[in-house]
Design an enzyme around this catalytic site. Sequence first.
Site, PDB file in Angstrom:
ATOM      1  N   SER A   1      -9.529  -0.191   7.568  1.00  0.00           N
ATOM      2  CA  SER A   1      -9.006  -0.063   6.202  1.00  0.00           C
ATOM      3  C   SER A   1      -8.394  -1.320   5.599  1.00  0.00           C
ATOM      4  CB  SER A   1      -7.972   1.078   6.142  1.00  0.00           C
ATOM      5  OG  SER A   1      -8.641   2.318   6.189  1.00  0.00           O
TER       6      SER A   1
ATOM      7  N   LYS B   1       0.848  -1.200   0.000  1.00  0.00           N
ATOM      8  CA  LYS B   1       0.000   0.000   0.000  1.00  0.00           C
ATOM      9  C   LYS B   1       0.882   1.248   0.000  1.00  0.00           C
ATOM     10  CE  LYS B   1      -3.773   2.063   2.747  1.00  0.00           C
ATOM     11  NZ  LYS B   1      -4.636   1.864   3.940  1.00  0.00           N
TER      12      LYS B   1
ATOM     13  N   SER C   1      -9.468   1.894   3.346  1.00  0.00           N
ATOM     14  CA  SER C   1      -8.615   2.603   2.411  1.00  0.00           C
ATOM     15  C   SER C   1      -7.663   1.696   1.625  1.00  0.00           C
ATOM     16  CB  SER C   1      -7.797   3.648   3.162  1.00  0.00           C
ATOM     17  OG  SER C   1      -6.920   3.050   4.090  1.00  0.00           O
TER      18      SER C   1
END
Lengths: 368, 54
Positions: free
Chosen positions: A122, A24, A98
């Site tokens: 997330s 990420k 996210s």
Amino acid sequence: VTLDPYNAFLHREDVEGDWRVGVKDVIDVAGMPTTAASKVLHRVPERDAECVARLRAAGATIVGKLNTHEFAFGALTNSPHFGAALNPRDPERTTGGSSGGSGAAVAAGLVDLALGTDTAGSIRIPAALCGVTGHRPTSGLVPVDGVVPVAWSLDAVGPLARTAAECRRATEVMAGRELPQEAPRRIGLITSLFESADPAVASACEQAARALGDAEPVELPLHEEMATITQLVMLPEAATIHLHWLRTKLADYGADVRARALAGLLLPSTAYVTGLRARKWVRSLWPKEYDLLVAPAMPIVAPRFDAIPDDYRLLIMPYHSPAALLGLPVTVVPCGEVDGLPVALSLTGRVGGDAVTLTAAEQLQRAA
Amino acid sequence: MGTESSLVSALREQARQQGVEPTDEDLEGVLGFLSRILPVLAELEARIPEEIQP
């Protein structure tokens, strides 16, 4: 470099190797840009984040940086600067966020493992909506050095992969210790989260949960207030982290993240202290007699981009705030489908009980 | 309308004092957050047992 039809990657390298890992884009990888899917941040770190370094030392090949909600500060992965990640199960639907690029990359088979971060859901949200397994480790188990923070006291780094066994392996490597097989002894079902979910989602989850064995109904303390308590802690911490950029680059933020960061800045000074006190109160009332608490991971299936509910955040926050607030481990495991879209169970453990949630998730995947 | 406008003005001044210059549109977004959070904050402040410290 192969195609990326789901906009899962923000940066991708043409490398060969086993155990292909996507990271990420809030987690540093040496030589690759870290942008947090923002216009505000652009750095090319010389060193890997500690969690990445440990994976690399264990044989991982880092293939690129994955899409995220801007600054990992939202639950949709729709950065105005880099575009939305698309859900491989239906590209007209959100991945959630996210860590949406992480969910998409695993679901599409573009990586073996993806790293995500979880401040208030997330990792869990995209795992559930994309139909993959995700693990939010106990806070502090996996080091967060070299990770762009959202809120220091809530952030955790964890894996998304096809199976709980793969999540266990990655968590062990990143934590630097083994997580032995450990079956839950006493299981609770969080009734309010089944009741507030879409009935078809709740039914699929209830049916899947039976494979875990006997479970008792449980009500969580202060559950109605939990989402707000989480915000009382998260928003001021985030505003502090972003303060320099709020002063110098405010217009470069997407509107939703700008509003959240400003809300943290403009809350009354008592808000953060009350949030910390409320967290301690919740901890004192938490039903610690259960070593596994089971609930739907999300109350709905992945919504279409053109039909995201207005109250999406309010709808999902009760599902993710408790573990975030208390730093508890949670494994999210796919458990069926509704209308052809994935549904998942959330398995929450005690602090340090990562082995229990992962073992239960493995048990469910063996039974499926 | 007048109340919201004065709240936005107050928030703008508070932000300026911290070196941040949001637009009215930004602050209207902030008001949305605060209108949900502040009532629960007040309720928690009244309910949390006194002996619980941060």
